[in-house]
Design an enzyme around this catalytic site. Sequence first.
Site, PDB file in Angstrom:
ATOM      1  CG  LEU A  66      -2.177  -1.089   1.075  1.00  0.00           C
ATOM      2  CD1 LEU A  66      -2.741  -0.866   2.435  1.00  0.00           C
ATOM      3  CD2 LEU A  66      -3.125  -0.666   0.043  1.00  0.00           C
ATOM      4  NE  ARG A  67       5.020   0.569  -3.666  1.00  0.00           N
ATOM      5  CZ  ARG A  67       5.839  -0.555  -3.711  1.00  0.00           C
ATOM      6  NH1 ARG A  67       6.415  -0.968  -2.808  1.00  0.00           N
ATOM      7  NH2 ARG A  67       5.997  -1.298  -4.767  1.00  0.00           N
ATOM      8  CG  ASN A  97       8.241  -3.345   0.984  1.00  0.00           C
ATOM      9  OD1 ASN A  97       7.227  -3.365   1.306  1.00  0.00           O
ATOM     10  ND2 ASN A  97       8.903  -3.452  -0.236  1.00  0.00           N
ATOM     11  CG  ASP A 155       7.388  -9.122   0.068  1.00  0.00           C
ATOM     12  OD1 ASP A 155       8.186  -9.871  -0.588  1.00  0.00           O
ATOM     13  OD2 ASP A 155       6.901  -8.272  -0.648  1.00  0.00           O
ATOM     14  CG  HIS A 182      11.164 -11.534  -1.326  1.00  0.00           C
ATOM     15  ND1 HIS A 182      10.555 -10.370  -2.543  1.00  0.00           N
ATOM     16  CD2 HIS A 182      12.488 -11.788  -1.898  1.00  0.00           C
ATOM     17  CE1 HIS A 182      11.325 -10.364  -3.347  1.00  0.00           C
ATOM     18  NE2 HIS A 182      12.486 -10.866  -3.137  1.00  0.00           N
ATOM     19  CG  HIS A 235       6.677 -13.076  -4.353  1.00  0.00           C
ATOM     20  ND1 HIS A 235       7.774 -13.606  -4.264  1.00  0.00           N
ATOM     21  CD2 HIS A 235       6.764 -12.102  -3.928  1.00  0.00           C
ATOM     22  CE1 HIS A 235       8.534 -12.891  -3.464  1.00  0.00           C
ATOM     23  NE2 HIS A 235       7.983 -11.830  -3.504  1.00  0.00           N
ATOM     24  CG  ASN A 307      12.651  -9.843  -6.987  1.00  0.00           C
ATOM     25  OD1 ASN A 307      12.904 -10.804  -6.857  1.00  0.00           O
ATOM     26  ND2 ASN A 307      13.538  -9.206  -5.999  1.00  0.00           N
ATOM     27  CG  ASP A 334       4.556  -8.901  -5.156  1.00  0.00           C
ATOM     28  OD1 ASP A 334       4.421  -7.900  -4.279  1.00  0.00           O
ATOM     29  OD2 ASP A 334       5.779  -9.236  -5.696  1.00  0.00           O
ATOM     30  CG  HIS A 338       7.255   0.751  -8.531  1.00  0.00           C
ATOM     31  ND1 HIS A 338       7.884   0.982  -7.639  1.00  0.00           N
ATOM     32  CD2 HIS A 338       7.353  -0.313  -8.806  1.00  0.00           C
ATOM     33  CE1 HIS A 338       8.317  -0.215  -7.030  1.00  0.00           C
ATOM     34  NE2 HIS A 338       8.253  -0.976  -7.670  1.00  0.00           N
TER      35      HIS A 338
HETATM   36 ZN   LIG Z   1       8.562  -9.984  -2.468  1.00  0.00          ZN
END
Ligand SMILES: [Zn+2]
Length: 460
Positions: A66-67, A97, A155, A182, A235, A307, A334, A338
């Site tokens: 969700l950033r 992250n 992740d 991950h 993933h 990735n 995932d 961006h």
């Molecule tokens: Zn990942």
Amino acid sequence: MNSLLLTGGRVIDPSNRFDKVADLLVTDGKIAALGPDAARAPADVERMDVSGLVVCPGLIDLHVHLREPGQTAKESIATGTAAAARGGFTSVVCMPNTSPAIDNSGTVALIHERAAQQGVVNVFVAGAITKNIAGEELAPIGSLKRAGVVAITDDGHCVQNNELMRRALEYARMFDLPVMDHCQDYTLVTDGVMHDGYWNIALGLRGWPAAGEEMIVARNILLAELTGARVHCQHLSSAGSVKLLRDAKKRGLSVSGEACPHHFTLTDAAIAGSEKFWRQDGRRIYGFSENAELPSWPSYDTNFKMNPPLRSAQDREAILQGLADGTIEVLCSDHAPHCDYEKEVEFDQAPFGITGLETELALSLMQLHHTGLMALPDLIARFTLGPARLLGLPKGTLKIGADADITVFDPEREWVFDKTAGASKAVNSPFHGWRLKGMAVATIVRGSKVWIENREPARV
Ligand SMILES: [Zn+2]
């Protein structure tokens, strides 16, 4: 009392092994009745005719970026959850992250508060395994658990130190949290940007070998056996990973895995451009036909950079088989938004990741259900029962008294995905212009309609 009666839909609830045309009554945000009992609802109740559509427990996506906080130019809790609602998702799990990383109880509280104010679907939080996701020192796992995280993961990164990972699993077990990983061995992957195979050589791009994932999947299986903790591999992209997981589950270990639509739809040939992709690997895509007008894109398109990377046709097949036979019990996106300027650079320089919330249901239906590989109840279980069970969420069910989180979708609806018309702030999707089959028509969270598809069915 606030009530809603969904009439005439095919209700599929894998948690109760229910699959019948039935009415479903929601009262005060809870599932109140199903079947004949629901039909006895008061005459003045609000009705929604969902005949010809599938009604199922609200879909859960346990792998979403969700950033927020810190990267709201890419996405925010408001826009990310709006995209989830449009995609048919009533719950998401956001990855840690962010900036700062979700490695402390204060950031967890901040996200819960923002989600309550600005989110339109349920937001569950995954905390970090290590401080600042740096892989060096454990995050305060007990305090993250008390703050309400549903799992821990680094992740985007992967804990390389096996001893540290062992300690993380021991703490996670103590606090009854699953660890999601991950899987990426940095020494093998180095600075690879796409699958290490034929196409990376042809295109002159550095390779990211499947063994770089499999090495960590194997490590995690060994550590799950050693510690008794629950380990979930995120993933999965390679045939070898699926095989490792299948063997470990046969031995009764508490390991699980997830797969994303891009890995079971596309292959590394897509990075050589659409012409090469359709010629070499396009046949495995549901709806492919020689004469159809197919979507096109140039070579080195960074919307195909993620990735782990897109892999070979054999890997894609193995992921599909792993989903069909239950080795992989979770489907997720995932969703990794961006900014366009970040992706509009050379392939080597672009960030990894694509959006996914608004296309994943359709792509999953196409590749898994419309191809005949999986029955609808099994596919729905990968989006509901699978993630709910893994994370211990009181979601993913239509049992009486449960929160009325409901997804209504049309598995047959054909539509063309326009990345600029979605709810996500980001447009970094490789599926722009694709003709998709299957669409969420209504998304209901605790009895409230958070998304309704109003357009007339597209004529196809
Ligand atoms: Zn990942």
